[in-house]
Each structure stands twice: as C-alpha cells, then as structure tokens.
Scaffold this active site. Structure first.
Site, PDB file in Angstrom:
ATOM      1  N   GLY A   1       3.237  -5.256   8.940  1.00  0.00           N
ATOM      2  CA  GLY A   1       3.676  -5.479   7.566  1.00  0.00           C
ATOM      3  C   GLY A   1       5.114  -5.048   7.406  1.00  0.00           C
ATOM      4  CB  SER A   2       7.020  -3.768   4.493  1.00  0.00           C
ATOM      5  OG  SER A   2       6.243  -2.622   4.221  1.00  0.00           O
TER       6      SER A   2
ATOM      7  CE  LYS B   1       1.059   6.947   0.841  1.00  0.00           C
ATOM      8  NZ  LYS B   1       1.603   5.871   1.673  1.00  0.00           N
TER       9      LYS B   1
ATOM     10  CE  LYS C   1       3.903   9.449   0.003  1.00  0.00           C
ATOM     11  NZ  LYS C   1       4.872   8.679  -0.804  1.00  0.00           N
TER      12      LYS C   1
END
Length: 439
Positions: free
Chosen positions: A18-19, A111, A211
């Site tokens: 993906g990105s 995460k 996070k």
C-alpha cells in the site's frame, strides 16, 4: 547464531504494498547501492505479498516478485528479513511469528498488533534469536522509539507527552485557526486526504492509544497494552471549547500522556491516557501545526527533549522502516541481535480515577448572589482546590469558568457530578483536562 555463515547478500520479503509498502519497495530499488554500502552486502527484494496481483500501485513492482501467498513467502529458506506493513492483528501476527520461527528478522510498522500482543512477538523473537524492530509504528518518520530504547537507556524517563495522530491534530488546528466546528474541520481533513472515509480510529483516539501503549512500555520498562490506556477522542470538542482555550492563552490538542506516578502503597506506577486537553500556547507542543506529530520527553538527567516531524504518510514512514531494516541487516551480518523487550520494572498501570490531572470546567449558572461561593464549596467538598475562576456574561447568559489545581480524576469527576445536581447550575457546558504546567 554463532553457527550462522556470513551471507554474501540479504534477501527481503515485504508484506503489503500500500502507501507504505510501495515506498519501501521504491527505496529498496532506488537506493540499492547505498544500502549495500551501509549494510555491508547487497539487500535484495525476495518478494512482495499482496492481496490482489492486479491492484493499481504507486510503484511498479516486477511481476515475478508479486505473490498472494504471504505464508509461503515468509516461510522461504532464502528470506533473511521480513518487512510487515499490512497492519491489523491477523494475518499480520501469524505471518510475523512464522517469519521468526523460520529464522528471519522482522521490521514492522504495526502499532495495533504491538500494542495488543507485543509480548508474544517479543518472546518469539527472543526464542528465535532474531530482531523485531518497529520504529515506524509510532510517529512516522520521527525517531522516538530508538531514543527511548537506546539513547536514554542510561537515564530515567519520567514523562512522555505527545501529539501522535496527524488527523486529529489537523482537525484541532483548523478549529483553532479558523473557528470551524468539528464536523466542518473533519470534512476538510477528508477532502485533503488527512482523514479516512471512516475516521473512527483517529478521531476517537484508538490510533493514539495504541501508540501511547508502545511509548509507555519502552519509557517505563513495563508491559502496557492498548486496553490499559484511558481513551477519549475529539468528536465532542466544540468551537466553544477551542475559543475558551484561546481566551486563557491555551490551545486544544489530542495528547498521549505517559507518566510515572505514585501508586498504591507508595510504589511507582504507570499512568497512560489519551484525551483532548488544553495546553499553554507557550508549551512547545502548542506550536505543532496541521498533520505534524511531536513527542515531548522528560527525564531526570537529560531534562526535556522534543522530537518533531511528519507523523504519517508513505515516504516518511518508509524512511523509518528502512532505518530499522539497515540496523537488523547489520546485526544479521554480525551474528548479533539488538535489545529485545525491556519489562523488568513490571510497574502496575494506574486506573484513570487515581491519575492526577487538572480540569477546565464551564458552568452555566443563575446570576445571583452566593453562586460563586456555592460552586467553590462543591469543589472543596470533594477535595479539589480551585486555581482560577472567572465569570462571563450576565443574567441568562451567566457562566463561570473554573480551572482546578491538580487532583485525582475521580475527585474531579465527582465534583462535576455534584455541580450538575445543584439547583443554581443550569448546565455544565464543557469539561476539559488541562496539561503542560506542573505544580
């Protein structure tokens, strides 16, 4: 690992394109020469696992490297390093465990998985004698996990305060600078690509909570999971809240707050929370604009440190992935591994009610004699001291704005419940925590 023969090249499997994954592939291809020089041997792509072979991609990947068989890819004997950027819990967890069991070192940006089940992954890495690195899981390109794990390993970190979600920071920044409401600012964030079509994970604080759990685990050498983190999002923040913060020289930010506090029996405990809060405009985090991230660290010897930069996006996150990849590749060649999980302190996590904080409370009241004294008495009855109080408006528009001194969250919540039951109080219109100043 002493019996491992030094290879003449290292082969990398990438899970996800993906990105972030596509930018990892691009950097591996474009910087092959530099990476080989930095690592000591060439680092080659062994394969890229994807859901669909025919999906459009930002980067052209040779067809012979693409596969839909992720399990087969991470199980190959010629794969030395695995990069996991597919996200989510499954199949990411199973793929990482399989990779480690088959002798590969792993770099992840996941995460959610690390915050939910990090110990399982760390134990598997320890058993396999391989690395598990995850700098890209928090704050994109900003190097924050390695400083906590390595650079500050000889120091005692007492507090980590961060803006770790770019979507919410963009929304709150727009509300502050333009006077827009939450819905209007969210729509702009979606139009610009800063927010997903379903923004729940961001605006309700789930992303930041994961996070925060990772940051707290590293900073305080204790196991903290996402479920340990108190969480509030920003969907209830109003333009009036933002204006009230402005009136008192503050700005509203969604903060991840990790700190050492005194727990039951006087022992140190970990307090971890994510919620919107007012911070003074003089605080370094107040100047973090748009979709940027920043993490403010306080430690006994080093003092105050701030890490700032782009917290998301394909290329910035890929930069963090490649940094980890170089490190684990060097370790692989040297026959060593980096630091694993550090949870020796094993501190308890404080319930939110025992966490000490401050409140900003806006109260619509009857405009008559004795109201201020009655409100002050309500605070005092619950052991909460008032720092400042001001009255705004008259008659039907009368409002008291109270900022408390630090008290437990349970005391402050009880105070607000008391206020709502008072005859002179028409409505408690806003409640927000205040951070950034210690008493």
């Amino acid at each position: 690992m002493e019996g491992d023969k030094r290879p003449d090249k290292l082969r990398v499997a990438v899970l996800g394109c993906g990105s972030v994954g596509s930018q990892v592939v691009r950097l591996l291809q474009e910087q092959a020469g530099d990476l080989a020089a930095r690592v000591g041997v060439p680092v080659e792509l062994a394969g890229v696992a994807v859901r669909r072979l025919d999906a459009p991609r930002e980067v052209e990947v040779p067809a012979d490297l693409l596969t839909t068989d992720a399990v087969g890819l991470v199980s190959r004997d010629d794969v030395d390093l695995v990069v996991e950027v597919i996200g989510g819990i499954e199949p990411a967890r199973s793929l990482i465990l399989t990779a480690l069991e088959n002798g590969a070192s792993v770099v992840s940006a996941n995460k959610a998985l690390l915050a939910e089940d990090g110990p399982t992954l760390f134990e598997a890495a320890e058993k396999a004698g391989r690395d598990l690195y995850y700098e890209a899981a928090v704050a994109g390109a900003i190097p924050i996990l390695r400083p906590l794990r390595e650079s500050l390993a000889g120091d005692r970190v007492t507090r980590v305060l961060g803006i770790v979600n770019g979507t919410t920071n963009f929304i709150l920044d727009k509300m502050d600078t333009s006077g827009a409401g939450f819905t209007e600012a969210l729509e702009e964030a979606q139009e610009l690509g800063y927010a997903e079509a379903d923004p729940t994970a961001d605006v309700e604080g789930f992303d930041a909570a994961a996070k925060a759990a990772i940051l707290a685990s590293l900073a305080f050498h204790s196991r903290v999971t996402a479920s340990d983190v108190y969480r509030e999002g920003i969907s209830e923040v109003t333009a009036a809240d933002v204006q009230s913060a402005r009136d008192m020289g503050a700005v509203v930010k969604l903060l991840a707050i990790c700190e050492l506090r005194e727990g039951e029996g006087g022992e140190e405990a970990v307090a971890v929370r994510v919620h919107p809060a007012m911070i003074p405009r003089s605080h370094p985090l107040a100047s973090v604009r748009e979709a940027y991230n920043a993490v403010f660290v306080e430690s006994e010897a080093a003092g105050q440190l701030m890490f700032y930069g782009p917290g998301a996006g394909g290329s910035p996150t890929a930069s963090a992935v490649l940094g980890d990849l170089v490190t684990v590749a060097r370790n692989r060649l040297a026959g060593t591994r980096g630091a694993g999980e550090s949870a020796y302190a094993d501190r308890a996590v404080l319930p939110m009610g025992e966490t000490r904080t401050r409140y900003h409370v806006a109260i619509d009241v009857d405009d008559r004699a004795g109201v201020l004294a009655a409100v002050a008495t309500a605070f005092a009855e619950h052991g909460v001291s008032i720092q400042t109080v001001r009255q705004e408006g008259r008659d039907d528009d009368a409002q008291l704005v109270v900022v408390s001194h630090e008290s437990t969250d349970a005391q402050l919540s009880a105070t607000v419940a008391h206020l709502r039951d008072m005859e002179i109080v028409r409505e408690v219109t806003s409640i927000m925590r205040v951070e950034g100043e210690h008493e």
